[in-house]
Design a protein around this motif. Structure first.
Motif, PDB file in Angstrom:
ATOM      1  N   PHE A 390       0.813  -1.214   0.000  1.00 33.72           N
ATOM      2  CA  PHE A 390       0.000   0.000   0.000  1.00 33.72           C
ATOM      3  C   PHE A 390       0.853   1.274   0.000  1.00 33.72           C
ATOM      4  O   PHE A 390       0.345   2.361   0.250  1.00 33.72           O
ATOM      5  CB  PHE A 390      -0.944   0.002   1.211  1.00 33.72           C
ATOM      6  CG  PHE A 390      -2.041  -1.016   1.115  1.00 33.72           C
ATOM      7  CD1 PHE A 390      -3.232  -0.708   0.466  1.00 33.72           C
ATOM      8  CD2 PHE A 390      -1.884  -2.282   1.652  1.00 33.72           C
ATOM      9  CE1 PHE A 390      -4.251  -1.642   0.369  1.00 33.72           C
ATOM     10  CE2 PHE A 390      -2.895  -3.225   1.567  1.00 33.72           C
ATOM     11  CZ  PHE A 390      -4.080  -2.913   0.913  1.00 33.72           C
ATOM     12  N   THR A 391       2.125   1.134  -0.266  1.00 31.78           N
ATOM     13  CA  THR A 391       2.986   2.312  -0.331  1.00 31.78           C
ATOM     14  C   THR A 391       2.856   3.072  -1.644  1.00 31.78           C
ATOM     15  O   THR A 391       3.267   4.228  -1.739  1.00 31.78           O
ATOM     16  CB  THR A 391       4.456   1.900  -0.129  1.00 31.78           C
ATOM     17  OG1 THR A 391       4.816   0.912  -1.106  1.00 31.78           O
ATOM     18  CG2 THR A 391       4.655   1.309   1.272  1.00 31.78           C
ATOM     19  N   SER A 392       2.317   2.436  -2.657  1.00 32.54           N
ATOM     20  CA  SER A 392       2.099   3.111  -3.939  1.00 32.54           C
ATOM     21  C   SER A 392       0.797   2.619  -4.537  1.00 32.54           C
ATOM     22  O   SER A 392       0.299   1.539  -4.179  1.00 32.54           O
ATOM     23  CB  SER A 392       3.269   2.860  -4.896  1.00 32.54           C
ATOM     24  OG  SER A 392       3.388   1.480  -5.183  1.00 32.54           O
ATOM     25  N   PHE A 393       0.274   3.411  -5.486  1.00 31.84           N
ATOM     26  CA  PHE A 393      -1.063   3.075  -5.986  1.00 31.84           C
ATOM     27  C   PHE A 393      -1.126   1.765  -6.773  1.00 31.84           C
ATOM     28  O   PHE A 393      -1.980   0.935  -6.480  1.00 31.84           O
ATOM     29  CB  PHE A 393      -1.597   4.222  -6.844  1.00 31.84           C
ATOM     30  CG  PHE A 393      -2.894   3.874  -7.512  1.00 31.84           C
ATOM     31  CD1 PHE A 393      -4.075   3.773  -6.780  1.00 31.84           C
ATOM     32  CD2 PHE A 393      -2.933   3.609  -8.868  1.00 31.84           C
ATOM     33  CE1 PHE A 393      -5.262   3.426  -7.397  1.00 31.84           C
ATOM     34  CE2 PHE A 393      -4.120   3.265  -9.494  1.00 31.84           C
ATOM     35  CZ  PHE A 393      -5.286   3.171  -8.756  1.00 31.84           C
ATOM     36  N   PRO A 394      -0.252   1.520  -7.740  1.00 35.52           N
ATOM     37  CA  PRO A 394      -0.413   0.270  -8.485  1.00 35.52           C
ATOM     38  C   PRO A 394      -0.310  -0.967  -7.610  1.00 35.52           C
ATOM     39  O   PRO A 394      -1.112  -1.895  -7.728  1.00 35.52           O
ATOM     40  CB  PRO A 394       0.719   0.337  -9.516  1.00 35.52           C
ATOM     41  CG  PRO A 394       1.058   1.777  -9.638  1.00 35.52           C
ATOM     42  CD  PRO A 394       0.853   2.341  -8.280  1.00 35.52           C
TER      43      PRO A 394
END
Length: 497
Positions: A390-394
């Motif tokens: 969940f640290t980045s959108f993709p």
């Protein structure tokens, strides 16, 4: 119902639709893999027989144990991490035929996958009926990682041994169950799940027998007490009659009259006690008796896990008339104890041998697994792995998908409990699931590690069995195509680790 012990030919004929459907699904997967691999200038057969674990098993079959790889970060990958039954079978088949070790591993996996499909059908048929059994086999075949069932991996062999061990437990064949559990323990570390199922069911059987003996003893004691009370009462009445005869005529007549009233009152009290308390009691008892009769014919759809039996399906499956291993003969108890003693021998023998070979004692195998960064941490590492998504959108989409997948697995297990699956199935599926989800490494392998937990598929199999045949066939066909495409993509890409 499948009865392999007395009518193997009839049992095979009963399982034929399920086996044919399984073979068709797997053939579709292999054909799709061949076409996909050819388009990418790769060999589908090499992907099935010479990738990841398949290579390690082949090296064990060819060279024995002792091979290891030391990585730059200090990790040591030893082939002692791989249990020996599959390499033994590869070596045996290669010695008896012109096949190479890799070819032998592929053949063993193909045959084991058919045996596993038959075992899944036998268990499901015993519990829910033949229609649900066919659906369960097809669902196991169309799993997203179903292509592993056709690889030179140990999952198919383990699932076959586990399923037939569970079937032996359900049908009270304890020695067979113990032997198969021991062989499962020589196949994969998760063989502990089969041992746990055998032990839990055996312990339940012993406790039930003890309770039944206690109830029998209590009932006999109550009966003896009632008989003693009757004898004492008769003696007191006889003494009273003798005393009355020795009295004056008037007094004797009065005593006789009073005694007659007392006896009449006693008879009335006994009649009142034996009579239903109210006008509806007779109807209630009849309804209860009818409900009890129905309980013999149909297991409840929801409730606690039963030791053995059929739960209802769309056709109204019957419950068997006995629980596994519950018997009054000493021979039954001896066979049960023997089966329970045999069950852990496979796992224990290999783990102790590894400890002796490494010189680190009974815990030496854990050190071997630690070299692969494998361990059991209660799911902490997996939770961190999901959280990092969940640290980045993709990657957050992948994290959400993992959470949904874990929630689905837990939900299916809850449904298994609510539907009253037999105790050995619940224990086995629970341990397999816990070991898979709570392992501390190789998170991409978790779908493959969950594949032997086929009892989780039984609620879905029941739903398919209750649907119309045309609708069920359409659902299975669509999922089979999707599974074949995903398997080809996955195997030509990163998987399976």
């Amino acid at each position: 119902m499948t009865d392999l012990g007395t009518r193997p030919g009839r049992a095979l004929r009963r399982a034929t639709p399920a086996l044919l459907g399984y073979a068709a699904v797997r053939a579709l997967g292999l054909l799709t893999l061949a076409l996909w691999s050819a388009a990418r200038d790769k060999s589908a057969y090499t992907l099935l027989t010479a990738r990841w674990d398949a290579l390690w098993y082949t090296r064990v079959a060819e060279l024995g144990y002792g091979y290891e790889v030391r990585l730059p970060n200090g990790d040591v990958h030893s082939n002692l991490a791989f249990f020996p039954l599959l390499p033994w079978l590869e070596r045996l088949l290669s010695a008896l035929t012109p096949l190479s070790y890799a070819d032998a591993g592929f053949v063993v996996s193909l045959l084991a996958s058919l045996a596993a499909a038959w075992g899944v059908f036998a268990v499901t048929d015993h519990v829910y009926g033949g229609r649900a059994g066919v659906c369960a086999v097809l669902l196991w075949a169309v799993l997203p990682v179903g292509i592993v069932q056709s690889m030179a991996y140990s999952e198919s062999l383990f699932t076959a041994l586990a399923a037939w061990s569970l079937y032996a437990v359900l049908t009270g064949r304890w020695v067979t169950a113990g032997l198969l559990a021991s062989l499962a323990g020589l196949t994969r570390p998760v063989g502990l799940a089969v041992v746990a199922a055998v032990w839990a069911t055996g312990a339940e059987a012993f406790l039930r027998e003890r309770r039944d003996r206690y109830q029998t003893t209590t009932t006999a004691g109550d009966q003896a007490g009632r008989e003693t009370t009757t004898v004492v009462g008769a003696r007191e009445q006889s003494e009273a009659a003798t005393a009355a005869c020795e009295q004056e005529p008037g007094q004797a007549a009065t005593a006789v009259y009073q005694r007659g009233q007392g006896e009449a009152a006693s008879v009335a009290c006994e009649r009142d006690r034996s009579r239903p308390e109210g006008p509806s009691s007779g109807r209630n008892r009849s309804a209860a008796d009818a409900g009890g009769a129905r309980a013999v014919g149909h297991a409840p759809e929801t409730g606690t896990a039963s030791l053995s039996g059929r739960a209802p399906d769309a056709e109204g499956a019957r419950t068997p008339s006995h629980s596994p291993g519950i018997g009054k003969s000493g021979g039954t108890r001896v066979r049960r104890a023997l089966g329970m003693a045999l069950a852990p021998l496979g796992t224990a023998a290999y783990v102790l041998w590894v400890g002796h070979r490494t010189g680190k004692g009974p815990l030496g195998y854990l050190d071997v697994q630690a070299g692969w960064r494998n361990g059991f941490d209660g799911g902490y590492a997996f939770a961190r792995f999901v959280g990092d998504k969940f640290t980045s959108f993709p990657s957050a989409l992948a994290g959400a998908g993992l959470i949904v997948g874990v929630a689905l697995i837990i939900w299916l297990y809850v449904i298994c409990v609510r539907q009253g699956q037999p105790l050995p199935l619940l224990v086995y599926a629970g341990v397999v699931t816990a070991l898979a989800l709570c392992a501390s490494s190789y998170f991409g392998s978790k779908p493959r590690l969950l594949m032997p937990a086929f009892p989780l598929l039984l609620p879905l199999a029941l739903a398919l069995a209750r649907a119309r045949t045309r609708r069920s066939a359409a659902v299975v066909a669509a999922v089979a195509v999707a599974s074949a495409l995903y398997g080809a993509f996955w195997l030509n890409g990163s998987g399976p680790p």
